[in-house]
Scaffold this motif. Structure first.
Motif, PDB file in Angstrom:
ATOM      1  N   MET A  53       0.824  -1.206   0.000  1.00  0.00           N
ATOM      2  CA  MET A  53       0.000   0.000   0.000  1.00  0.00           C
ATOM      3  C   MET A  53       0.857   1.256   0.000  1.00  0.00           C
ATOM      4  O   MET A  53       0.536   2.238  -0.684  1.00  0.00           O
ATOM      5  N   LEU A  54       1.968   1.226   0.730  1.00  0.00           N
ATOM      6  CA  LEU A  54       2.872   2.372   0.758  1.00  0.00           C
ATOM      7  C   LEU A  54       3.481   2.616  -0.615  1.00  0.00           C
ATOM      8  O   LEU A  54       3.525   3.756  -1.093  1.00  0.00           O
ATOM      9  N   LYS A  55       3.919   1.566  -1.268  1.00  0.00           N
ATOM     10  CA  LYS A  55       4.498   1.711  -2.609  1.00  0.00           C
ATOM     11  C   LYS A  55       3.472   2.250  -3.595  1.00  0.00           C
ATOM     12  O   LYS A  55       3.802   3.082  -4.442  1.00  0.00           O
ATOM     13  N   LEU A  56       2.251   1.806  -3.472  1.00  0.00           N
ATOM     14  CA  LEU A  56       1.194   2.284  -4.359  1.00  0.00           C
ATOM     15  C   LEU A  56       0.963   3.784  -4.158  1.00  0.00           C
ATOM     16  O   LEU A  56       0.847   4.537  -5.131  1.00  0.00           O
ATOM     17  N   ARG A  57       0.926   4.226  -2.908  1.00  0.00           N
ATOM     18  CA  ARG A  57       0.758   5.660  -2.636  1.00  0.00           C
ATOM     19  C   ARG A  57       1.936   6.470  -3.172  1.00  0.00           C
ATOM     20  O   ARG A  57       1.757   7.566  -3.700  1.00  0.00           O
ATOM     21  N   TYR A  58       3.131   5.913  -3.060  1.00  0.00           N
ATOM     22  CA  TYR A  58       4.334   6.601  -3.552  1.00  0.00           C
ATOM     23  C   TYR A  58       4.303   6.724  -5.070  1.00  0.00           C
ATOM     24  O   TYR A  58       4.593   7.776  -5.631  1.00  0.00           O
ATOM     25  N   VAL A  59       3.920   5.632  -5.739  1.00  0.00           N
ATOM     26  CA  VAL A  59       3.871   5.634  -7.201  1.00  0.00           C
ATOM     27  C   VAL A  59       2.805   6.614  -7.704  1.00  0.00           C
ATOM     28  O   VAL A  59       3.011   7.303  -8.706  1.00  0.00           O
ATOM     29  N   LYS A  60       1.701   6.706  -6.995  1.00  0.00           N
ATOM     30  CA  LYS A  60       0.636   7.632  -7.393  1.00  0.00           C
ATOM     31  C   LYS A  60       1.006   9.091  -7.121  1.00  0.00           C
ATOM     32  O   LYS A  60       0.318   9.990  -7.579  1.00  0.00           O
ATOM     33  N   GLY A  61       2.066   9.305  -6.357  1.00  0.00           N
ATOM     34  CA  GLY A  61       2.494  10.666  -6.044  1.00  0.00           C
ATOM     35  C   GLY A  61       1.796  11.260  -4.845  1.00  0.00           C
ATOM     36  O   GLY A  61       1.852  12.478  -4.627  1.00  0.00           O
ATOM     37  N   GLU A  62       1.149  10.440  -4.047  1.00  0.00           N
ATOM     38  CA  GLU A  62       0.434  10.936  -2.875  1.00  0.00           C
ATOM     39  C   GLU A  62       1.373  11.310  -1.736  1.00  0.00           C
ATOM     40  O   GLU A  62       0.999  12.120  -0.875  1.00  0.00           O
ATOM     41  N   ILE A  63       2.571  10.716  -1.702  1.00  0.00           N
ATOM     42  CA  ILE A  63       3.529  11.027  -0.636  1.00  0.00           C
ATOM     43  C   ILE A  63       4.883  11.342  -1.255  1.00  0.00           C
ATOM     44  O   ILE A  63       5.208  10.907  -2.358  1.00  0.00           O
ATOM     45  N   SER A  64       5.676  12.096  -0.514  1.00  0.00           N
ATOM     46  CA  SER A  64       6.994  12.508  -1.009  1.00  0.00           C
ATOM     47  C   SER A  64       8.034  11.428  -0.733  1.00  0.00           C
ATOM     48  O   SER A  64       7.768  10.437  -0.050  1.00  0.00           O
ATOM     49  N   ASP A  65       9.253  11.676  -1.248  1.00  0.00           N
ATOM     50  CA  ASP A  65      10.357  10.737  -1.024  1.00  0.00           C
ATOM     51  C   ASP A  65      10.659  10.591   0.464  1.00  0.00           C
ATOM     52  O   ASP A  65      10.891   9.482   0.959  1.00  0.00           O
ATOM     53  N   GLU A  66      10.656  11.722   1.165  1.00  0.00           N
ATOM     54  CA  GLU A  66      10.965  11.701   2.599  1.00  0.00           C
ATOM     55  C   GLU A  66       9.903  10.934   3.378  1.00  0.00           C
ATOM     56  O   GLU A  66      10.215  10.153   4.283  1.00  0.00           O
ATOM     57  N   ASP A  67       8.630  11.186   3.037  1.00  0.00           N
ATOM     58  CA  ASP A  67       7.545  10.475   3.719  1.00  0.00           C
ATOM     59  C   ASP A  67       7.628   8.970   3.449  1.00  0.00           C
ATOM     60  O   ASP A  67       7.440   8.160   4.355  1.00  0.00           O
ATOM     61  N   TYR A  68       7.918   8.620   2.197  1.00  0.00           N
ATOM     62  CA  TYR A  68       8.036   7.201   1.836  1.00  0.00           C
ATOM     63  C   TYR A  68       9.132   6.527   2.650  1.00  0.00           C
ATOM     64  O   TYR A  68       8.921   5.454   3.226  1.00  0.00           O
TER      65      TYR A  68
END
Length: 79
Positions: A53-68
């Motif tokens: 789920m985290l990777k999916l949010r990252y790929v969609k651009g919902e979270i930044s690099d730092e948040d990821y």
């Protein structure tokens, strides 16, 4: 013929014991396969789903690099 004569009742009892032993063997093998399969399925759900789920949010651009990176570190620490 020197040996024990087996009558019908003894033969029946021996056959029943073989059937019960075979049935017990099948039940034990089946239960073992079931327990291992359930354990593997639960392990993959618990461990992989949050990261997925985290990777999916990252790929969609919902979270930044730092948040990821921060959230991934937290998830890995909880394992």
């Amino acid at each position: 013929m020197d040996g024990m004569i087996i009558d019908n009742s003894m033969m029946f009892m021996m056959c029943m014991m073989m059937w019960i032993g075979g049935l017990m063997f099948i039940i034990i093998i089946g239960a073992t396969v079931y327990v291992v399969a359930r354990w593997l399925m639960m392990k993959s759900r618990v461990v992989d789903r949050p990261l997925m789920m985290l990777k999916l949010r990252y790929v969609k651009g919902e979270i930044s690099d730092e948040d990821y990176a921060r959230i991934r570190k937290t998830i890995n620490e909880l394992k």
